[in-house]
Write an enzyme that holds these catalytic residues in place. Sequence first.
Site, PDB file in Angstrom:
ATOM      1  N   GLU A 280      22.630  67.512   5.599  1.00 33.70           N
ATOM      2  CA  GLU A 280      23.215  68.665   4.701  1.00 33.70           C
ATOM      3  C   GLU A 280      24.194  69.336   5.458  1.00 33.70           C
ATOM      4  O   GLU A 280      25.413  69.809   5.137  1.00 33.70           O
ATOM      5  CB  GLU A 280      22.220  69.174   4.060  1.00 33.70           C
ATOM      6  N   GLU A 283      27.114  67.497   6.567  1.00 28.48           N
ATOM      7  CA  GLU A 283      28.064  67.278   5.313  1.00 28.48           C
ATOM      8  C   GLU A 283      28.772  68.837   5.061  1.00 28.48           C
ATOM      9  O   GLU A 283      29.943  68.676   4.664  1.00 28.48           O
ATOM     10  CB  GLU A 283      27.048  66.913   4.034  1.00 28.48           C
ATOM     11  N   CYS A 300      17.999  69.474  -3.228  1.00 27.96           N
ATOM     12  CA  CYS A 300      16.623  69.487  -3.089  1.00 27.96           C
ATOM     13  C   CYS A 300      15.722  69.427  -4.223  1.00 27.96           C
ATOM     14  O   CYS A 300      14.709  68.806  -4.446  1.00 27.96           O
ATOM     15  CB  CYS A 300      15.963  70.210  -2.311  1.00 27.96           C
ATOM     16  N   SER A 320      25.525  68.698  -2.952  1.00 26.21           N
ATOM     17  CA  SER A 320      25.480  67.811  -1.854  1.00 26.21           C
ATOM     18  C   SER A 320      24.941  66.301  -2.027  1.00 26.21           C
ATOM     19  O   SER A 320      24.243  66.287  -3.351  1.00 26.21           O
ATOM     20  CB  SER A 320      24.394  68.361  -0.745  1.00 26.21           C
ATOM     21  N   LYS A 359       9.722  66.331 -10.143  1.00 23.99           N
ATOM     22  CA  LYS A 359       9.551  65.270  -9.281  1.00 23.99           C
ATOM     23  C   LYS A 359       9.128  63.843  -9.802  1.00 23.99           C
ATOM     24  O   LYS A 359       9.478  62.869  -9.054  1.00 23.99           O
ATOM     25  CB  LYS A 359       8.769  65.672  -7.930  1.00 23.99           C
ATOM     26  N   GLU A 362      12.046  62.395 -11.061  1.00 25.11           N
ATOM     27  CA  GLU A 362      12.895  62.186  -9.967  1.00 25.11           C
ATOM     28  C   GLU A 362      12.777  60.734  -9.248  1.00 25.11           C
ATOM     29  O   GLU A 362      13.688  59.905  -9.082  1.00 25.11           O
ATOM     30  CB  GLU A 362      13.052  63.232  -8.668  1.00 25.11           C
ATOM     31  N   GLU A 367      19.078  55.640  -9.239  1.00 28.68           N
ATOM     32  CA  GLU A 367      19.853  55.881  -8.268  1.00 28.68           C
ATOM     33  C   GLU A 367      19.237  55.958  -7.035  1.00 28.68           C
ATOM     34  O   GLU A 367      20.027  55.962  -6.024  1.00 28.68           O
ATOM     35  CB  GLU A 367      20.892  57.240  -8.469  1.00 28.68           C
ATOM     36  N   CYS A 505       9.495  76.488  -4.953  1.00 28.68           N
ATOM     37  CA  CYS A 505       8.591  75.493  -5.102  1.00 28.68           C
ATOM     38  C   CYS A 505       7.326  76.249  -4.967  1.00 28.68           C
ATOM     39  O   CYS A 505       6.371  75.572  -5.582  1.00 28.68           O
ATOM     40  CB  CYS A 505       8.660  74.240  -4.088  1.00 28.68           C
TER      41      CYS A 505
END
Length: 588
Positions: A280, A283, A300, A320, A359, A362, A367, A505
């Site tokens: 990151e 980037e 994230c 990102s 999560k 996710e 993807e 989190c």
Amino acid sequence: MAKINIKIEGIPYQVEEGLTVLEAAKLCGYEIPSLCAFNHGECSRGSCRVCLVEVKGARGLVASCVYPVNEGMEITISSPKASEARRASVELLLSNHNQNCQQCDKNGKCELLHVAYLTGAREGRYQGAKTPTTLDQLTPSIIRDTSKCILCGRCVERCKNAHGMGILGFENRGFRTIVAPAENRSFANSPCILCGQCVSVCPTGALMEKSEIDKVDAAFKAGKHVVVQTAPAVRAALGEEFGMPVGTPVTGKMVAALRRLGFKKVYDTNFAADVTIMEEGTELLERINNGGVLPMITSCSPGWINYAEYNYGDLLPHLSTCKSPQQMQGALLKDYYAAKKDIAPEDMFVVSVMPCTAKKYEKERPELRVNEIPDVDAVLTTRELARMIKRAGIVFHKLPDEEFDQDLMGEYTGAAVIFGVTGGVMEAALRTVYYVLTGTEHEAINFEAVRGLEGIREASLDINGMTVNVAIAHGMKNAKVLLDEIREGKSKYHFIEIMGCPGGCIAGGGQPLVRSCFMPYEDNDIQDTFRAKRAAALYSEDERQVLRQSHNNPQVKKLYDEYLIKPNSHKAHELLHTTYKAKEGYND
Ligand code: SF4
Ligand code: SF4
Ligand code: SF4
Ligand code: FES
């Protein structure tokens, strides 16, 4: 605040003006049973009538959770009339409840059972028809079972307060009333971001994470090579499930418990958090140097990604392209680790322990597969891990402190640990960006300007002549402010960190429930401070680490030297980066 004089059970007390009777009584040492009220008026519908008391001069019994104290008030909690009314209220709730406690994962932490105990509600005095039930289990994250709902409205308020969204509301009327997304849709057909904030306030089993414990057990039985990774926030809260005070870091005991549960390797998602910073940070610098899309926004938090895809499809190029640390760790386990250990990726089973219900969703995203193989196979919340530990008969507080497995992907830095708290990803990135731009480490290491629990924070840092403007938001209500600025072309930032849950989190929707009635005495008034205490647990672990910048992680350096070549390389993109797409909110 001015003090006023009241009497409870005939005993005089002085309390602050403006409190409710329920709050004042608690400060004076009385627990009036209550159910729908939550967190200093965050939810105060006064609907359950479990908190009824007598107030001299008032007409009838009053709901103490909404009734304010005033000068000279005389309150009686224990009169036969008030006690009997409270018991009747609970019995009424139970009469429309499925009472399937044996099969309910909330058993042991159920506030309905707690008030049944406190009021002595035992008999099923009220029998009759029950409200028709909806069981929504279409998403991989959350189950909604209206047969256990007491219509308290806490979930409705939490969704609004955390995110400014009204995904849940009261549907139908009278006896047929239920709490649901619009028109009793499934969460799957609504713009719900699956963050689980509603789950974390629900007093009953009406909203629960979709458990994957059986999946993990099946992988053990099938003889798979079962590897586990734990997110940083888990260690800051898991101890609460075993009666430890909020903010007790339990990293070593958590590792010992996971080993005793049979995992072949116990790794920390922190390794991948360090990799995330390398990817990151690189980037970001590429975007700054080459006129790329700015501000760049962190990626994230899967709750935040869901929100962006539903509501800000036009801003997706700002995100990102880095996968989250959970997915990076999974991808590296099934590729790098599997190759080094000579294990076929399909024989591996990667389990994540996460503070987050999003999560679970996710890990199912198409993807996020490499060659059709999912990065992660099962996600357990912190609460589910605690359940597994208890079921295995492991006495948590007697466990020794053990270390994560150290080979290949075991080392991590302090920068990775603080990913679990709002501002942590930003601080970790700044430590590395500072090094890349100056060639030296930032003297203080800590970037205090980005810490704290304010909903939106910003800072400007002068790094080697370059001014880097950053901002942080947590909870979608706050994120919206920064996103609207970008949309209007008014954003002055280079880099923005967004986390789905308020606090990050540490207060995710999969973390232990914060309820004073189930917590040690010292944590009795914890709603206001639990986030700060869990955050402190992570900052203290960061301070204890010898290595505190991601670029100094020796195993991360080795990963790049021997495998990925360099951050943002072709191989790194194949394994560690992803794409996003705009989605329709109501899609049925
Ligand atoms: S929500 Fe509570 S009372 Fe209802 S079934 Fe679950 S444990 Fe039992
Ligand atoms: S999971 Fe999050 S977004 Fe969905 S209803 Fe619950 S609080 Fe709202
Ligand atoms: S789902 Fe839970 S929090 Fe929401 S109204 Fe029902 S019992 Fe209350
Ligand atoms: S707690 Fe007071 S009415 Fe529900």
